[in-house]
Write a protein that holds these residues in place. Structure first.
Motif, PDB file in Angstrom:
ATOM      1  N   UNK A 257      12.088   2.319   6.393  1.00  0.00           N
ATOM      2  CA  UNK A 257      11.846   1.033   7.056  1.00  0.00           C
ATOM      3  C   UNK A 257      10.725   1.150   8.076  1.00  0.00           C
ATOM      4  N   UNK A 258      10.721   2.257   8.843  1.00  0.00           N
ATOM      5  CA  UNK A 258       9.673   2.489   9.848  1.00  0.00           C
ATOM      6  C   UNK A 258       8.307   2.590   9.169  1.00  0.00           C
TER       7      UNK A 258
ATOM      8  N   UNK B 283       3.049   0.308   7.606  1.00  0.00           N
ATOM      9  CA  UNK B 283       2.093  -0.115   6.580  1.00  0.00           C
ATOM     10  C   UNK B 283       1.782  -1.601   6.681  1.00  0.00           C
ATOM     11  N   UNK B 284       2.828  -2.408   6.942  1.00  0.00           N
ATOM     12  CA  UNK B 284       2.644  -3.855   7.092  1.00  0.00           C
ATOM     13  C   UNK B 284       1.740  -4.163   8.281  1.00  0.00           C
ATOM     14  N   UNK B 285       1.981  -3.452   9.392  1.00  0.00           N
ATOM     15  CA  UNK B 285       1.165  -3.637  10.594  1.00  0.00           C
ATOM     16  C   UNK B 285      -0.296  -3.306  10.336  1.00  0.00           C
ATOM     17  N   UNK B 286      -0.530  -2.197   9.621  1.00  0.00           N
ATOM     18  CA  UNK B 286      -1.905  -1.799   9.294  1.00  0.00           C
ATOM     19  C   UNK B 286      -2.585  -2.824   8.397  1.00  0.00           C
ATOM     20  N   UNK B 287      -1.811  -3.360   7.435  1.00  0.00           N
ATOM     21  CA  UNK B 287      -2.364  -4.360   6.520  1.00  0.00           C
ATOM     22  C   UNK B 287      -2.750  -5.632   7.262  1.00  0.00           C
ATOM     23  N   UNK B 288      -1.899  -6.062   8.199  1.00  0.00           N
ATOM     24  CA  UNK B 288      -2.189  -7.257   9.001  1.00  0.00           C
ATOM     25  C   UNK B 288      -3.445  -7.033   9.840  1.00  0.00           C
ATOM     26  N   UNK B 289      -3.554  -5.840  10.445  1.00  0.00           N
ATOM     27  CA  UNK B 289      -4.738  -5.504  11.257  1.00  0.00           C
ATOM     28  C   UNK B 289      -6.002  -5.534  10.395  1.00  0.00           C
TER      29      UNK B 289
ATOM     30  N   UNK C 243      -5.446   5.077   0.914  1.00  0.00           N
ATOM     31  CA  UNK C 243      -4.074   4.566   1.067  1.00  0.00           C
ATOM     32  C   UNK C 243      -3.108   5.330   0.153  1.00  0.00           C
ATOM     33  N   UNK C 244      -3.526   5.594  -1.092  1.00  0.00           N
ATOM     34  CA  UNK C 244      -2.694   6.325  -2.052  1.00  0.00           C
ATOM     35  C   UNK C 244      -2.415   7.741  -1.543  1.00  0.00           C
ATOM     36  N   UNK C 245      -3.468   8.428  -1.088  1.00  0.00           N
ATOM     37  CA  UNK C 245      -3.309   9.805  -0.585  1.00  0.00           C
ATOM     38  C   UNK C 245      -2.368   9.819   0.618  1.00  0.00           C
TER      39      UNK C 245
END
Length: 289
Positions: free
Chosen positions: A3-4, A9-15, A259-261
């Motif tokens: 979850x963390x 990842x969600x935070x990075x995507x939004x940024x 992102x994959x790595x």
């Protein structure tokens, strides 16, 4: 733990999405405050949109949005969902930005050299920000990626080739001088993009040493549509044997590869090389959807 990681990842995507949107507005400012009022165009889909806007009196923002739709679909098929979403946000912000800034004061009048340099820098900075964060503001790159699979030319060569036709079209509205100035502004913008997003032109070769090469290779294949090769390498001191993965990607796939790595093995040893040209072999990729 999962979850963390998901929240991170969600935070990075939004940024990244916010920076792509900012990039779109910066590019729109370069177009509306510098280039278009001085009869200088951009290349790519944006350049064709500017010509259509001048010829038919249609809003530039509407044309940018409409003409990029098929290219966004290409981006989705070739590079992935995240890239398509970020590109939609970037192109939408470019589209909305040109509409909002349509009557903004022009910051430079008449000085052709200054117009092309300043306009190209602003435009390139906006586009570079978007590309660095995994989105695109113009669909011509995506078309070039698709054509490079079908034709024996590199992506960079095809982008240049396609833009020659765009500037021929631009010359019908802005004249030969306007087309030449547009080409210079586009060239400057492309150089600024390279500075903002390092190693943007051409292809990149990734060499990855990871504790789980099979998972890494499968993930690259599944999420990026790229194949990879294995080499046996040995530690100079320990003499321990490792598997080194080699994978060649095009410039639009760079952020997705990182992102994959990061997702598969954040501790992987990765080296990245600029690749001037790729021919033959199995560089062609398959659709991932």
């Amino acid at each position: 733990m999962g979850t963390v990681q998901h929240k991170s990842n969600t935070g990075k995507l939004i940024a990244r999405a916010i920076v792509v949107i900012i990039g779109g507005f910066i590019a729109a400012y370069g177009l509306e405050a510098v280039l278009i009022p001085n009869s200088v165009s951009d290349g790519g889909v944006t350049g064709i949109s500017i010509v259509g806007s001048q010829l038919f009196g249609l809003p530039l923002g509407v044309l940018i949005a409409l003409l990029n739709i098929p290219f966004i679909f290409l981006g989705y098929k070739q590079i992935g969902k995240t890239f398509a979403i970020l590109s939609i946000l970037g192109i939408a912000s470019l589209s909305v930005g040109t509409s909002l800034m349509h009557h903004i004061p022009t910051i430079i009048h008449g000085d052709t050299l200054l117009v092309t340099v300043v306009g190209g820098i602003i435009l390139g900075f906006g586009m570079g920000l978007a590309l660095r964060n995994g989105g695109a503001l113009d669909g011509i790159d995506m078309l070039a990626v698709l054509l490079s699979r079908k034709l024996p030319f590199g992506t960079s060569d095809l982008i240049l080739f396609l833009n020659v036709f765009v500037f021929i079209i631009v010359s019908t509205v802005f004249g030969l001088k306007g087309a030449i100035l547009s080409g210079i502004a586009y060239f400057i913008a492309s150089k600024v993009i390279t500075i903002v997003e390092e190693g943007l032109s051409g292809s990149k070769t990734y060499k990855i040493i990871t504790k789980d090469p099979d998972t890494m290779t499968e993930t690259i294949r599944d999420r990026l549509g790229r194949s990879a090769t294995y080499d046996e390498v040995y530690g100079g001191y320990s003499k321990e044997k490792f598997i080194e993965i080699t994978c060649v990607i095009n410039r639009l796939e760079d952020s997705k590869m990182k992102e994959i790595i990061r997702d598969v093995d954040p501790a992987a040893f990765v080296t990245v090389y600029e690749t001037a040209e790729v021919k033959g072999g199995n560089f062609r990729k398959r659709n991932i959807h």
